[in-house]
Design a protein around this motif. Structure first.
Motif, PDB file in Angstrom:
ATOM      1  N   PHE A  13       0.618  -1.067  -0.114  1.00 30.57           N
ATOM      2  CA  PHE A  13       0.070   0.074   0.068  1.00 30.57           C
ATOM      3  C   PHE A  13       0.841   1.224  -0.081  1.00 30.57           C
ATOM      4  O   PHE A  13       1.965   1.296   0.631  1.00 30.57           O
ATOM      5  N   GLY A  14       0.472   2.230  -0.583  1.00 28.98           N
ATOM      6  CA  GLY A  14       1.238   3.487  -0.628  1.00 28.98           C
ATOM      7  C   GLY A  14       0.016   4.799  -0.706  1.00 28.98           C
ATOM      8  O   GLY A  14      -0.969   4.675  -0.780  1.00 28.98           O
ATOM      9  N   PHE A  15       0.610   5.892  -0.455  1.00 29.25           N
ATOM     10  CA  PHE A  15      -0.018   7.257  -0.630  1.00 29.25           C
ATOM     11  C   PHE A  15       0.686   8.446  -1.396  1.00 29.25           C
ATOM     12  O   PHE A  15       1.704   8.107  -1.579  1.00 29.25           O
ATOM     13  N   ALA A  16      -0.075   9.092  -2.086  1.00 24.28           N
ATOM     14  CA  ALA A  16       0.481  10.257  -2.579  1.00 24.28           C
ATOM     15  C   ALA A  16      -0.371  11.390  -2.266  1.00 24.28           C
ATOM     16  O   ALA A  16      -1.619  11.572  -2.083  1.00 24.28           O
ATOM     17  N   TRP A  17       0.480  12.589  -2.137  1.00 31.38           N
ATOM     18  CA  TRP A  17       0.139  13.856  -1.580  1.00 31.38           C
ATOM     19  C   TRP A  17       0.320  14.716  -2.730  1.00 31.38           C
ATOM     20  O   TRP A  17       1.361  14.798  -3.310  1.00 31.38           O
ATOM     21  N   VAL A  18      -0.676  15.144  -2.919  1.00 30.29           N
ATOM     22  CA  VAL A  18      -0.637  16.331  -4.225  1.00 30.29           C
ATOM     23  C   VAL A  18      -1.074  17.724  -3.527  1.00 30.29           C
ATOM     24  O   VAL A  18      -2.095  18.023  -3.170  1.00 30.29           O
ATOM     25  N   CYS A  19      -0.198  18.635  -3.587  1.00 25.78           N
ATOM     26  CA  CYS A  19      -0.492  20.031  -3.229  1.00 25.78           C
ATOM     27  C   CYS A  19      -0.141  21.028  -4.232  1.00 25.78           C
ATOM     28  O   CYS A  19       0.928  21.428  -4.532  1.00 25.78           O
ATOM     29  N   ALA A  20      -1.237  21.699  -4.479  1.00 29.58           N
ATOM     30  CA  ALA A  20      -1.216  22.523  -5.838  1.00 29.58           C
ATOM     31  C   ALA A  20      -0.683  24.003  -5.316  1.00 29.58           C
ATOM     32  O   ALA A  20       0.310  24.484  -5.847  1.00 29.58           O
TER      33      ALA A  20
ATOM     34  N   ASP B 143       1.518  24.413  -2.686  1.00 29.10           N
ATOM     35  CA  ASP B 143       2.969  24.484  -2.770  1.00 29.10           C
ATOM     36  C   ASP B 143       3.630  23.750  -3.586  1.00 29.10           C
ATOM     37  O   ASP B 143       5.000  23.414  -3.415  1.00 29.10           O
ATOM     38  N   GLN B 144       2.873  23.408  -4.856  1.00 30.01           N
ATOM     39  CA  GLN B 144       3.644  22.813  -6.091  1.00 30.01           C
ATOM     40  C   GLN B 144       4.499  21.748  -5.658  1.00 30.01           C
ATOM     41  O   GLN B 144       5.490  21.386  -6.170  1.00 30.01           O
ATOM     42  N   PHE B 145       4.043  20.612  -4.960  1.00 29.91           N
ATOM     43  CA  PHE B 145       4.645  19.435  -5.079  1.00 29.91           C
ATOM     44  C   PHE B 145       3.718  18.188  -4.952  1.00 29.91           C
ATOM     45  O   PHE B 145       2.504  18.309  -4.687  1.00 29.91           O
ATOM     46  N   ILE B 146       4.256  16.986  -5.328  1.00 28.60           N
ATOM     47  CA  ILE B 146       3.841  15.835  -5.294  1.00 28.60           C
ATOM     48  C   ILE B 146       4.678  14.875  -4.372  1.00 28.60           C
ATOM     49  O   ILE B 146       5.795  14.995  -4.639  1.00 28.60           O
ATOM     50  N   ALA B 147       4.419  14.214  -3.397  1.00 31.70           N
ATOM     51  CA  ALA B 147       4.860  13.316  -2.784  1.00 31.70           C
ATOM     52  C   ALA B 147       4.371  11.999  -2.708  1.00 31.70           C
ATOM     53  O   ALA B 147       3.245  11.559  -2.536  1.00 31.70           O
ATOM     54  N   VAL B 148       5.116  10.926  -3.199  1.00 34.59           N
ATOM     55  CA  VAL B 148       4.564   9.502  -3.435  1.00 34.59           C
ATOM     56  C   VAL B 148       5.450   8.531  -2.604  1.00 34.59           C
ATOM     57  O   VAL B 148       6.810   8.696  -2.390  1.00 34.59           O
ATOM     58  N   SER B 149       4.607   7.608  -1.931  1.00 32.88           N
ATOM     59  CA  SER B 149       5.508   6.730  -1.024  1.00 32.88           C
ATOM     60  C   SER B 149       5.430   5.313  -1.933  1.00 32.88           C
ATOM     61  O   SER B 149       4.305   4.873  -2.591  1.00 32.88           O
ATOM     62  N   GLY B 150       6.414   4.491  -1.825  1.00 35.45           N
ATOM     63  CA  GLY B 150       6.333   3.126  -2.697  1.00 35.45           C
ATOM     64  C   GLY B 150       7.750   2.880  -3.351  1.00 35.45           C
ATOM     65  O   GLY B 150       8.688   3.569  -3.382  1.00 35.45           O
ATOM     66  N   GLU B 151       7.464   1.877  -4.386  1.00 37.30           N
ATOM     67  CA  GLU B 151       8.786   1.261  -4.991  1.00 37.30           C
ATOM     68  C   GLU B 151       8.901   2.459  -6.200  1.00 37.30           C
ATOM     69  O   GLU B 151       8.253   3.406  -6.460  1.00 37.30           O
TER      70      GLU B 151
ATOM     71  N   LEU C  31       6.861  17.874   4.310  1.00 35.04           N
ATOM     72  CA  LEU C  31       7.231  17.680   3.154  1.00 35.04           C
ATOM     73  C   LEU C  31       6.660  19.202   2.345  1.00 35.04           C
ATOM     74  O   LEU C  31       7.514  19.607   1.426  1.00 35.04           O
ATOM     75  N   THR C  32       5.758  19.933   3.106  1.00 37.61           N
ATOM     76  CA  THR C  32       5.426  21.236   2.549  1.00 37.61           C
ATOM     77  C   THR C  32       6.374  22.064   2.890  1.00 37.61           C
ATOM     78  O   THR C  32       6.812  22.889   1.966  1.00 37.61           O
TER      79      THR C  32
END
Length: 652
Positions: free
Chosen positions: A158-165, A167-175, A298-299
């Motif tokens: 299982f993984g998660f993605a954070w999308v913040c317009a 602060d202009q970033f994407i953070a993704v967990s996983g392989e 991450l922000t």
């Protein structure tokens, strides 16, 4: 009873996945630990746990799930190149469709689909500024069962993605593959590209407390080796700690594990690997605890990278991880990036020499022949200057090594070279002075890299470089003196729509730039500089400027590289031109730019009265100059150049 048997069977299936140290800790905490726990091997301990029910089946499964879902969670941060739009209501389904579209496009097989990302749900927090997408994906896992037989299975992770317009970033967990697919899908949906960033020690030290470092991998200057110093080593050996701190300068601390106290979870180690640009938690972390911690962390990291991009675009570009610039071949990306960074650094510092990673011979081997050539430049003993050596037989300056690893002429194979004044140059001298001479294709790639750094493109007529040995030698050429010139300004019509076809558009822009330089040389002009999707050139005579404009029109219309069937628009204006730093400015440049915008609707040439009358050309009036922005006080008209008269054929 059936349910209990299934639970017991499941516990027996998954216990082989649980790492030995995790299982030992759980048994030790159970109150039923055997006396010989410390000496038990993996198979022996697992069988003992199952046979004596040291842990219940439910506890075994819970332990495995905690490890499987939360252990070694890797977070990758990507920064949007421009601020994206806020994710809409159908964001989850849009990302899912984009993931499926990408799989169809690359013709994914059954094996890949078993490992593919499946979106589970969407959550919004931080006043809806951050959208969290949860997903699962297949992980191919090899393990040993209780009989030490090799097993190969695909388990769900299982993984998660954070999308913040904001602060202009994407953070993704996983392989790694999961990260690449999620960043690509989110970027496609939001219509903005994103680049992965690598964190240097200075960035991490600003966001993590130095005193919480668990261990450091640093470079030993005396031996040239990398050495890991643990937390215990740092605390127990003050000399070792002082040594690390004393040498802790740029690029010497290669990696560090920072301890972070996540509320409700406990202490985790966050390892920062600059080469892979991933933050890794090194113990089981529940999803909720990771999310709450990562949102704030991450922000702030993303904001620091955005600030770095504005303050020092060169440093930000160096920190971009595996960013492929459109128009630059992937196989040559690293070499081109090294050159672009070196040129940008020389511009910034004013230095003319800079050490680089690759020497001239390595560059010639790494890059295709059409992007540059290996030549012989040497400090002639008699001339006292670095001069271009030429083959005595064919006068070529290109060199190569023959089958015997001896330096020879690349054209005729000759082995005797002289400087341009005729002084003989020993082969040993040439070998130590091999120089990589860039060609137009390479300079175009470097320009694309400089644009990625938010810097001006490489100006072929304003600067030059070559690589000699392992040094980049850089010089800025003198600009035209201030005076009166006819300016030819050109750009691509309807460029916004055409720009969506990136590869074809990049090819068109390069063709236009090279064409402008070519017609400027042919018609006694001087190339000024690029302007993104166009450029400008100067001419001392109005008729030369008009001839060059018509030649450029024909070149683009007939070029095999204009596969978009694009038109160009050209503005000609005569007046004062001045220099401001490394750039040109003046009334003629401003007016030619305004006129060029009036020359739309299919490869037309607009010009002012001075150019028209100076060249004695024919044209039709378009309108008054005073309607153009910034020229309200002018009393002249501007014109549309008439087509040249057609020559009578022999039959006529």
């Amino acid at each position: 009873m059936a349910d209990n048997r299934k639970l017991d069977q499941r516990a027996g299936d998954v216990i082989g996945f649980i790492p030995m140290n995790v299982l030992q800790d759980a048994v030790a905490a159970s109150g039923k630990a055997p006396g010989a726990l410390a000496t038990m091997g993996g198979t022996q301990l697992r069988k003992h746990v199952l046979a004596h029910r040291t842990l219940s089946s439910a506890e075994i499964i819970q332990l495995w799930e905690q490890w499987r879902y939360g252990s070694r969670v890797a977070l990758t941060l990507a920064i949007f190149e421009d601020r994206p739009k806020k994710p809409g209501a159908g964001f989850l389904s849009d990302v899912g469709q984009e993931l499926e579209r990408a799989r169809v496009e690359r013709e994914a097989g059954d094996d890949e689909r078993e490992l593919a990302i499946v979106l589970i749900g969407e959550d919004r927090f931080d006043e809806d500024q951050i959208v969290e997408l949860s997903f699962r994906y297949g992980h191919h896992h090899e393990y040993l069962d209780l009989e030490e037989r090799s097993k190969s299975v695909i388990e769900s992770c299982f993984g998660f993605a954070w999308v913040c317009a904001r602060d202009q970033f994407i953070a993704v967990s996983g392989e790694e593959r999961v990260v690449a697919d999620m960043i690509g899908a989110v970027s496609a949906v939001l219509g903005k590209g994103a680049v992965r960033v690598a964190f240097g020690k200075s960035t991490m030290d600003a966001h993590f407390k130095m005193e919480t470092i668990s261990s450091i991998l640093h470079l030993d200057l005396f031996t040239g080796t990398r050495r890991r110093v643990s937390r215990e080593g740092l605390k127990g050996d003050p000399a070792a700690y002082d040594e690390v701190v004393a040498r802790d300068v740029d690029n010497q601390r290669l990696r560090a594990l920072y301890g972070e106290d996540i509320a409700g979870v406990g202490m985790v180690n966050v390892s920062v690997n600059a080469e892979r640009s991933r933050l890794n938690t090194t113990r089981p972390v529940p999803a909720s605890g990771l999310r709450d911690w990562a949102s704030d962390k991450l922000t702030r990291l993303a904001r620091s990278q955005l600030a770095l991009r504005e303050e020092d675009p060169i440093a930000f570009f160096i920190g971009i991880h595996k960013q492929i610039v459109d128009g630059v071949p992937r196989s040559h990306h690293e070499a081109v990036a090294d050159l672009a960074v070196a040129i940008a650094t020389c511009r910034k510092t004013g230095h003319e020499r800079l050490a680089i990673k690759k020497d001239a011979f390595a560059l010639a081997a790494k890059l295709p022949a059409k992007s540059g050539s290996l030549s012989a430049r040497s400090d002639c003993v008699q001339c006292g200057e670095m001069v271009l050596a030429k083959c005595d037989h064919c006068r070529s300056s290109a060199v190569q090594f023959n089958y015997a690893e001896e330096l020879c002429c690349a054209r005729c194979g000759g082995g005797s070279f002289t400087c341009y004044q005729g002084h003989e140059l020993p082969v040993t001298m040439l070998t130590t002075a091999l120089t990589f001479e860039p060609a137009d294709e390479l300079l175009g790639w470097i320009s694309l890299m400089l644009v990625q750094m938010r810097l001006e493109v490489y100006e072929r007529t304003g600067e030059q470089f070559w690589v000699r040995g392992s040094e980049l030698l850089y010089q800025q050429r003198p600009l035209l003196p201030n005076g009166t010139y006819t300016v030819l300004m050109v750009d691509i019509e309807n460029s916004t729509a055409l720009g969506h076809k990136k590869a074809l558009y990049a090819e068109l822009v390069a063709t236009l730039r090279d064409g402008l330089m070519s017609v400027a040389r042919t018609h006694r002009g001087h190339f000024g500089q690029d302007t993104g999707d166009g450029g400008f050139a100067f001419f001392e005579k109005e008729k030369d400027a008009i001839a060059a404009a018509r030649a450029l029109q024909a070149l683009i219309r007939l070029s095999e590289h204009n596969r978009l069937d694009a038109s160009i628009r050209i503005g000609l204006a005569t007046g004062s031109v001045e220099t401001a730093g490394r750039r040109y400015t003046g009334l003629a440049i401003n007016l030619s730019e305004r006129l060029q915008k009036e020359a739309s609707k299919g490869s037309r040439i607009a010009l002012d009265a001075k150019t028209l009358f100076g060249a004695k050309a024919e044209a039709v009036v378009i309108g008054p100059v005073n309607k153009l922005k910034g020229f309200s006080e002018s009393t002249e008209d501007f014109y549309l150049l008439s087509d040249p008269p057609k020559r009578a054929t022999a039959a006529a």
